[in-house]
Design a protein around this motif. Structure first.
Motif, short mmCIF file in Angstrom:
data_model
loop_
_atom_site.label_atom_id
_atom_site.label_comp_id
_atom_site.label_asym_id
_atom_site.label_seq_id
_atom_site.Cartn_x
_atom_site.Cartn_y
_atom_site.Cartn_z
N VAL A 57 0.87 -1.18 0.00
CA VAL A 57 0.00 0.00 0.00
C VAL A 57 0.90 1.23 0.00
O VAL A 57 1.79 1.35 0.85
CB VAL A 57 -0.93 0.03 1.22
N ALA A 58 0.71 2.11 -0.97
CA ALA A 58 1.57 3.27 -1.11
C ALA A 58 0.87 4.53 -0.62
O ALA A 58 -0.35 4.69 -0.76
CB ALA A 58 1.98 3.44 -2.57
N GLN A 91 12.80 11.97 -1.81
CA GLN A 91 12.76 11.83 -3.26
C GLN A 91 13.05 10.39 -3.69
O GLN A 91 13.56 10.15 -4.76
CB GLN A 91 13.75 12.80 -3.91
N GLU A 92 12.73 9.46 -2.82
CA GLU A 92 12.89 8.04 -3.11
C GLU A 92 11.65 7.30 -2.65
O GLU A 92 10.85 7.82 -1.87
CB GLU A 92 14.13 7.49 -2.40
N LEU A 93 11.49 6.08 -3.13
CA LEU A 93 10.44 5.20 -2.63
C LEU A 93 10.98 4.51 -1.37
O LEU A 93 12.00 3.82 -1.43
CB LEU A 93 10.08 4.16 -3.68
N ASN A 94 10.32 4.73 -0.25
CA ASN A 94 10.77 4.13 1.00
C ASN A 94 9.84 2.98 1.38
O ASN A 94 8.62 3.17 1.48
CB ASN A 94 10.79 5.17 2.12
N PHE A 95 10.40 1.80 1.60
CA PHE A 95 9.63 0.59 1.87
C PHE A 95 9.74 0.21 3.35
O PHE A 95 10.83 0.24 3.93
CB PHE A 95 10.14 -0.56 1.01
N PHE A 96 8.60 -0.17 3.92
CA PHE A 96 8.54 -0.59 5.31
C PHE A 96 7.86 -1.95 5.41
O PHE A 96 6.78 -2.16 4.83
CB PHE A 96 7.74 0.42 6.15
N ASP A 97 8.51 -2.88 6.10
CA ASP A 97 7.96 -4.22 6.31
C ASP A 97 7.01 -4.22 7.50
O ASP A 97 7.32 -3.66 8.56
CB ASP A 97 9.08 -5.22 6.58
N ALA A 103 3.93 -9.66 6.36
CA ALA A 103 2.55 -9.73 5.88
C ALA A 103 2.29 -8.81 4.69
O ALA A 103 1.65 -9.19 3.71
CB ALA A 103 1.59 -9.39 7.02
N PHE A 104 2.80 -7.58 4.77
CA PHE A 104 2.64 -6.62 3.68
C PHE A 104 3.64 -5.50 3.88
O PHE A 104 4.35 -5.45 4.88
CB PHE A 104 1.21 -6.08 3.61
N ARG A 105 3.68 -4.59 2.90
CA ARG A 105 4.61 -3.47 2.99
C ARG A 105 3.87 -2.14 2.79
O ARG A 105 2.90 -2.06 2.03
CB ARG A 105 5.71 -3.58 1.93
N LYS A 140 -1.41 -2.82 -4.21
CA LYS A 140 -2.85 -3.08 -4.13
C LYS A 140 -3.68 -1.81 -4.08
O LYS A 140 -4.81 -1.76 -4.55
CB LYS A 140 -3.16 -3.95 -2.91
N ARG A 141 -3.12 -0.77 -3.46
CA ARG A 141 -3.85 0.49 -3.37
C ARG A 141 -2.89 1.62 -3.03
O ARG A 141 -1.89 1.42 -2.33
CB ARG A 141 -4.95 0.43 -2.30
#
Length: 229
Positions: A57-58, A91-97, A103-105, A140-141
């Motif tokens: 989910v962004a 200015q970057e895409l930051n991903f969190f677990d 389960a998702f990010r 997903k959204r």
């Protein structure tokens, strides 16, 4: 939908909201967001993104919309997402677990609408975001954050067009609801609902939030879980 009640439109008194989620969904989401959540990596380009092994989910929004503060409130962690007084810092895409096992990010997208940014920075942002939206199968959204004090502006409509063109399901989240009078919040909410009804990829319901006061945060957590379930 989290929206200002009719009673709140009549006077600038306490804001009342109705929730699209029942108590069980709210509690289940609270438990998930009380568990392990950790920063994974920053991706300045698509080749640096993690493998799309779980749903994502962004979060998108103007560079001063309070996105980092909302992510911190969502996860109940003060320092998870960096906040800054300088709009356009991320200015970057930051991903969190989220979850253990994973389960998702959550994906913190780079803010947009920064007036003083060089043209090459803006161009890089557009390429990164557009490629991410169009090519990320795990997405997903998207949750598009809109400042309650201003409502949807032309710069927001640009990202709405990108989301619609990419056929990415998205939901509008009004932020900083504590910064406006209840009557003004009701008007902004209604205008926003009217506009998103015309958008092909938009979720029909919107959420109204305040990262400082906690308004709408339980519903936002439930909305994330709904999107990845």
């Amino acid at each position: 939908m989290v929206a200002v009640s009719p009673a709140s439109r009549a006077q600038d008194g306490p804001r009342q909201v109705t929730s699209p989620f029942d108590d069980d969904a709210i509690e289940a989401a609270r438990k998930i967001f009380s568990g392990p959540i950790a920063f994974l990596r920053s991706a300045p380009a698509l080749e640096h993104m993690p493998e799309p092994v779980v749903p994502e989910v962004a979060f998108a929004g103007r560079s001063n919309v309070g996105k980092s503060s909302l992510l911190n409130a969502l996860t109940n962690r003060n320092g998870l997402a960096r906040t800054s007084n300088t709009p356009g810092r991320t200015q970057e895409l930051n991903f969190f677990d989220v979850g253990e096992p994973l389960a998702f990010r959550l994906v913190d997208m780079p803010g947009y609408g920064f007036a003083k940014a060089p043209k090459d920075v803006v161009r890089k942002w557009r390429f990164l975001v557009n490629d991410f939206l169009r090519g990320r199968q795990a997405l997903k959204r998207s949750l598009l954050l809109i400042d309650s004090r201003h409502g949807i502006k032309d710069v927001d409509r640009d990202i709405l067009k990108m989301l619609d063109a990419a056929a990415v399901s998205y939901r509008i989240v009004l932020t900083k609801a504590d910064k406006v009078k209840a009557s003004e919040l009701a008007e902004v909410t209604e205008r926003t609902i009217e506009e998103v009804r015309k958008r092909p990829a938009a979720h029909p319901d919107i959420l109204v939030t305040s990262s400082e006061g906690g308004m709408g945060i339980p519903e936002l957590r439930a909305a994330v879980i709904e999107a990845v379930s």
